[in-house]
Design a protein around this motif. Structure first.
Motif, PDB file in Angstrom:
ATOM      1  N   HIS A  81       0.834  -1.208   0.000  1.00 11.07           N
ATOM      2  CA  HIS A  81       0.000   0.000   0.000  1.00 11.07           C
ATOM      3  C   HIS A  81       0.868   1.256   0.000  1.00 11.07           C
ATOM      4  CE1 HIS A  81      -3.682  -2.268   0.699  1.00 11.07           C
ATOM      5  NE2 HIS A  81      -3.006  -2.989   1.566  1.00 11.07           N
ATOM      6  N   PHE A  82       1.718   1.388   1.012  1.00 11.21           N
ATOM      7  CA  PHE A  82       2.631   2.537   1.045  1.00 11.21           C
ATOM      8  C   PHE A  82       3.591   2.489  -0.134  1.00 11.21           C
ATOM      9  CE2 PHE A  82       6.694   4.426   2.608  1.00 11.21           C
ATOM     10  CZ  PHE A  82       6.254   5.748   2.651  1.00 11.21           C
ATOM     11  N   VAL A  83       4.000   1.288  -0.497  1.00 11.46           N
ATOM     12  CA  VAL A  83       4.839   1.069  -1.682  1.00 11.46           C
ATOM     13  C   VAL A  83       4.187  -0.029  -2.524  1.00 11.46           C
ATOM     14  CG1 VAL A  83       7.016   1.810  -0.650  1.00 11.46           C
ATOM     15  CG2 VAL A  83       6.286  -0.560  -0.385  1.00 11.46           C
ATOM     16  N   PRO A  84       4.416  -0.025  -3.832  1.00  9.43           N
ATOM     17  CA  PRO A  84       3.762  -1.004  -4.708  1.00  9.43           C
ATOM     18  C   PRO A  84       4.476  -2.351  -4.736  1.00  9.43           C
ATOM     19  CG  PRO A  84       5.067   0.480  -6.021  1.00  9.43           C
ATOM     20  CD  PRO A  84       5.174   0.977  -4.598  1.00  9.43           C
ATOM     21  N   ASN A  85       4.746  -2.881  -3.584  1.00  4.13           N
ATOM     22  CA  ASN A  85       5.402  -4.185  -3.499  1.00  4.13           C
ATOM     23  C   ASN A  85       5.027  -4.801  -2.159  1.00  4.13           C
ATOM     24  OD1 ASN A  85       6.947  -6.367  -4.181  1.00  4.13           O
ATOM     25  ND2 ASN A  85       8.922  -5.333  -4.064  1.00  4.13           N
ATOM     26  N   LEU A  86       5.115  -6.107  -2.067  1.00  2.56           N
ATOM     27  CA  LEU A  86       4.762  -6.836  -0.852  1.00  2.56           C
ATOM     28  C   LEU A  86       5.916  -7.783  -0.525  1.00  2.56           C
ATOM     29  CD1 LEU A  86       2.362  -7.291   1.129  1.00  2.56           C
ATOM     30  CD2 LEU A  86       1.661  -9.180  -0.339  1.00  2.56           C
ATOM     31  N   THR A  87       6.442  -7.648   0.696  1.00  5.17           N
ATOM     32  CA  THR A  87       7.593  -8.495   1.048  1.00  5.17           C
ATOM     33  C   THR A  87       7.277  -9.302   2.297  1.00  5.17           C
ATOM     34  OG1 THR A  87       8.643  -6.674   2.250  1.00  5.17           O
ATOM     35  CG2 THR A  87       9.251  -6.968  -0.079  1.00  5.17           C
ATOM     36  N   MET A  88       8.108  -9.182   3.294  1.00  2.00           N
ATOM     37  CA  MET A  88       8.009 -10.038   4.479  1.00  2.00           C
ATOM     38  C   MET A  88       7.268  -9.343   5.616  1.00  2.00           C
ATOM     39  SD  MET A  88      12.037  -9.638   5.219  1.00  2.00           S
ATOM     40  CE  MET A  88      12.298  -9.351   3.467  1.00  2.00           C
ATOM     41  N   GLY A  89       6.849 -10.141   6.595  1.00  2.00           N
ATOM     42  CA  GLY A  89       6.112  -9.595   7.715  1.00  2.00           C
ATOM     43  C   GLY A  89       6.639 -10.085   9.042  1.00  2.00           C
ATOM     44  N   VAL A  90       5.785 -10.052  10.043  1.00  2.00           N
ATOM     45  CA  VAL A  90       6.168 -10.360  11.418  1.00  2.00           C
ATOM     46  C   VAL A  90       6.774 -11.761  11.572  1.00  2.00           C
ATOM     47  CG1 VAL A  90       5.299 -10.659  13.768  1.00  2.00           C
ATOM     48  CG2 VAL A  90       4.570  -8.702  12.405  1.00  2.00           C
ATOM     49  N   PRO A  91       6.190 -12.813  10.994  1.00  2.00           N
ATOM     50  CA  PRO A  91       6.764 -14.151  11.192  1.00  2.00           C
ATOM     51  C   PRO A  91       8.214 -14.259  10.720  1.00  2.00           C
ATOM     52  CG  PRO A  91       4.545 -14.334  10.334  1.00  2.00           C
ATOM     53  CD  PRO A  91       4.917 -12.884  10.238  1.00  2.00           C
ATOM     54  N   VAL A  92       8.524 -13.595   9.598  1.00  2.00           N
ATOM     55  CA  VAL A  92       9.906 -13.648   9.092  1.00  2.00           C
ATOM     56  C   VAL A  92      10.837 -12.896  10.036  1.00  2.00           C
ATOM     57  CG1 VAL A  92      11.448 -13.012   7.202  1.00  2.00           C
ATOM     58  CG2 VAL A  92       9.174 -13.918   6.703  1.00  2.00           C
ATOM     59  N   VAL A  93      10.413 -11.719  10.502  1.00  2.00           N
ATOM     60  CA  VAL A  93      11.242 -10.952  11.439  1.00  2.00           C
ATOM     61  C   VAL A  93      11.505 -11.761  12.699  1.00  2.00           C
ATOM     62  CG1 VAL A  93      11.332  -8.888  12.903  1.00  2.00           C
ATOM     63  CG2 VAL A  93      10.502  -8.713  10.544  1.00  2.00           C
ATOM     64  N   LYS A  94      10.502 -12.468  13.177  1.00  2.00           N
ATOM     65  CA  LYS A  94      10.649 -13.285  14.388  1.00  2.00           C
ATOM     66  C   LYS A  94      11.704 -14.379  14.188  1.00  2.00           C
ATOM     67  CE  LYS A  94       6.930 -13.896  16.655  1.00  2.00           C
ATOM     68  NZ  LYS A  94       5.584 -14.353  17.152  1.00  2.00           N
ATOM     69  N   GLN A  95      11.702 -14.999  13.010  1.00  2.00           N
ATOM     70  CA  GLN A  95      12.686 -16.037  12.724  1.00  2.00           C
ATOM     71  C   GLN A  95      14.081 -15.440  12.538  1.00  2.00           C
ATOM     72  OE1 GLN A  95      12.104 -19.347  12.965  1.00  2.00           O
ATOM     73  NE2 GLN A  95      10.098 -18.644  13.679  1.00  2.00           N
ATOM     74  N   LEU A  96      14.157 -14.280  11.896  1.00  2.54           N
ATOM     75  CA  LEU A  96      15.448 -13.619  11.700  1.00  2.54           C
ATOM     76  C   LEU A  96      16.081 -13.243  13.039  1.00  2.54           C
ATOM     77  CD1 LEU A  96      14.603 -11.267   8.698  1.00  2.54           C
ATOM     78  CD2 LEU A  96      16.072 -13.290   8.640  1.00  2.54           C
ATOM     79  N   ALA A  97      15.242 -12.825  13.985  1.00  2.00           N
ATOM     80  CA  ALA A  97      15.746 -12.458  15.314  1.00  2.00           C
ATOM     81  C   ALA A  97      16.405 -13.646  15.998  1.00  2.00           C
ATOM     82  CB  ALA A  97      14.620 -11.899  16.171  1.00  2.00           C
ATOM     83  N   LYS A  98      15.935 -14.850  15.699  1.00  2.86           N
ATOM     84  CA  LYS A  98      16.535 -16.051  16.279  1.00  2.86           C
ATOM     85  C   LYS A  98      17.863 -16.387  15.606  1.00  2.86           C
ATOM     86  CE  LYS A  98      12.025 -18.149  17.338  1.00  2.86           C
ATOM     87  NZ  LYS A  98      11.118 -19.278  17.031  1.00  2.86           N
ATOM     88  N   LEU A  99      17.995 -16.024  14.335  1.00  5.94           N
ATOM     89  CA  LEU A  99      19.179 -16.388  13.557  1.00  5.94           C
ATOM     90  C   LEU A  99      20.335 -15.400  13.708  1.00  5.94           C
ATOM     91  CD1 LEU A  99      17.503 -17.409  10.168  1.00  5.94           C
ATOM     92  CD2 LEU A  99      18.631 -18.954  11.773  1.00  5.94           C
ATOM     93  N   ALA A 100      20.007 -14.119  13.782  1.00  7.42           N
ATOM     94  CA  ALA A 100      21.034 -13.076  13.662  1.00  7.42           C
ATOM     95  C   ALA A 100      21.742 -12.797  14.985  1.00  7.42           C
ATOM     96  CB  ALA A 100      20.405 -11.796  13.130  1.00  7.42           C
ATOM     97  N   ASN A 101      23.046 -12.573  14.893  1.00 11.88           N
ATOM     98  CA  ASN A 101      23.855 -12.169  16.038  1.00 11.88           C
ATOM     99  C   ASN A 101      24.229 -10.696  15.973  1.00 11.88           C
ATOM    100  OD1 ASN A 101      24.076 -14.817  17.276  1.00 11.88           O
ATOM    101  ND2 ASN A 101      25.352 -15.370  15.531  1.00 11.88           N
ATOM    102  N   ILE A 102      23.735 -10.012  14.953  1.00 15.72           N
ATOM    103  CA  ILE A 102      23.905  -8.565  14.841  1.00 15.72           C
ATOM    104  C   ILE A 102      22.510  -7.947  14.807  1.00 15.72           C
ATOM    105  CG2 ILE A 102      26.175  -8.590  13.734  1.00 15.72           C
ATOM    106  CD1 ILE A 102      24.835  -8.418  11.027  1.00 15.72           C
ATOM    107  N   PRO A 103      22.387  -6.636  15.100  1.00 10.67           N
ATOM    108  CA  PRO A 103      21.053  -6.036  15.237  1.00 10.67           C
ATOM    109  C   PRO A 103      20.213  -6.114  13.962  1.00 10.67           C
ATOM    110  CG  PRO A 103      22.740  -4.616  16.186  1.00 10.67           C
ATOM    111  CD  PRO A 103      23.466  -5.693  15.449  1.00 10.67           C
ATOM    112  N   LEU A 104      18.907  -6.303  14.166  1.00  8.05           N
ATOM    113  CA  LEU A 104      17.956  -6.252  13.062  1.00  8.05           C
ATOM    114  C   LEU A 104      17.490  -4.809  12.878  1.00  8.05           C
ATOM    115  CD1 LEU A 104      15.487  -9.263  13.455  1.00  8.05           C
ATOM    116  CD2 LEU A 104      17.573  -9.117  12.095  1.00  8.05           C
ATOM    117  N   ASP A 105      17.741  -4.284  11.705  1.00  6.32           N
ATOM    118  CA  ASP A 105      17.370  -2.922  11.322  1.00  6.32           C
ATOM    119  C   ASP A 105      16.124  -3.048  10.441  1.00  6.32           C
ATOM    120  OD1 ASP A 105      17.309  -0.310  10.339  1.00  6.32           O
ATOM    121  OD2 ASP A 105      18.928  -0.671   8.887  1.00  6.32           O
TER     122      ASP A 105
END
Length: 244
Positions: A42-66
């Motif tokens: 809506h804000f941009v004409p594309n659709l990517t990832m949402g909350v579930p992906v961010v939640k999984q990335l937080a488990k994987l990453a050892n550096i901050p999620l921006d």
């Protein structure tokens, strides 16, 4: 004081079937952040990832999620992304009116995360006047948000310099300035010389034959340009004092 440039590879350009592998690779290559582009269609004409992906990335990453929220309703959805593990939550100034921008910053800080505000290419830095003293980061878009792989909009470094001057004027010396869009070896020097601290690289890293080497090359050029700019500024100050 010299502050090394940080690279924030955008996983929008990574291999979604091997995100764990790609995150390990950028961490080992010296990335400072994992940049997560959330688009709502809506804000941009594309659709990517949402909350579930961010939640999984937080488990994987050892550096901050921006986490860059390119969404129409950040006040409604911020709690979801903060709870999912965003270390930095970045909202767009263009969809927050009146005191809503201040409320968004408060919401992010109350959750223990760092607050960032993004500006589209034609949005003036002056919209940040009421909150810049309290921000942890400003994201200057050097392409129109919505799609990766776009070309750098010439002159974006001037907005970086303007934001840096605004931060100095209010005493927010800790503010980080991030740039997203067309960042590569060809554009990095002018950006870091203008005051950019964090560089979002998508295709410049993940699209390279050797992503780790590409990341290192952008960082090396950025650091060199920043050191040169600091030295030039000191020389000008010294000359001005001599002439007084």
């Amino acid at each position: 004081m010299f502050q090394p440039v940080a690279i924030a590879p955008s996983i929008l350009s990574a291999d979604f079937m091997n995100l764990g592998r790609d995150i390990r690779m950028i961490e080992q290559a010296g990335a400072g952040y994992v940049h997560v582009d959330v688009m709502d269609g809506h804000f941009v004409p594309n659709l990517t990832m949402g909350v579930p992906v961010v939640k999984q990335l937080a488990k994987l990453a050892n550096i901050p999620l921006d986490v860059h929220l390119m969404i129409d309703n950040p006040l409604d959805e911020l709690p979801w992304f903060l709870e999912a593990g965003a270390d930095i939550a970045c909202v767009h100034a263009e969809v927050l009116y009146g005191d809503e921008l201040r409320r968004a910053v408060d919401m992010i800080h109350d959750a223990g995360a760092k607050a960032a505000v993004a500006l589209k290419p034609h949005t003036p830095p002056e919209v940040l006047e009421e909150v810049i003293a309290r921000l942890d980061m400003v994201l200057v878009m050097s392409v129109e948000p919505g799609f990766s792989g776009q070309s750098y909009i010439e002159g974006s470094e001037e907005k970086v310099a303007a934001v840096a001057e605004m931060a100095r004027a209010v005493g927010n010396d800790a503010l980080l300035i991030e740039v997203d869009g067309g960042v590569s070896e060809a554009t990095v020097e002018r950006l870091t010389a203008a005051g950019a601290d964090v560089l979002v690289c998508g295709s410049a890293v993940f699209g390279a034959q050797d992503p780790a080497a590409a990341l290192a090359a952008v960082k090396e050029k950025g650091d060199a340009a920043r050191v040169a700019a600091i030295e030039d500024a000191r020389a000008e100050e010294a000359l001005a004092e001599e002439e007084m």
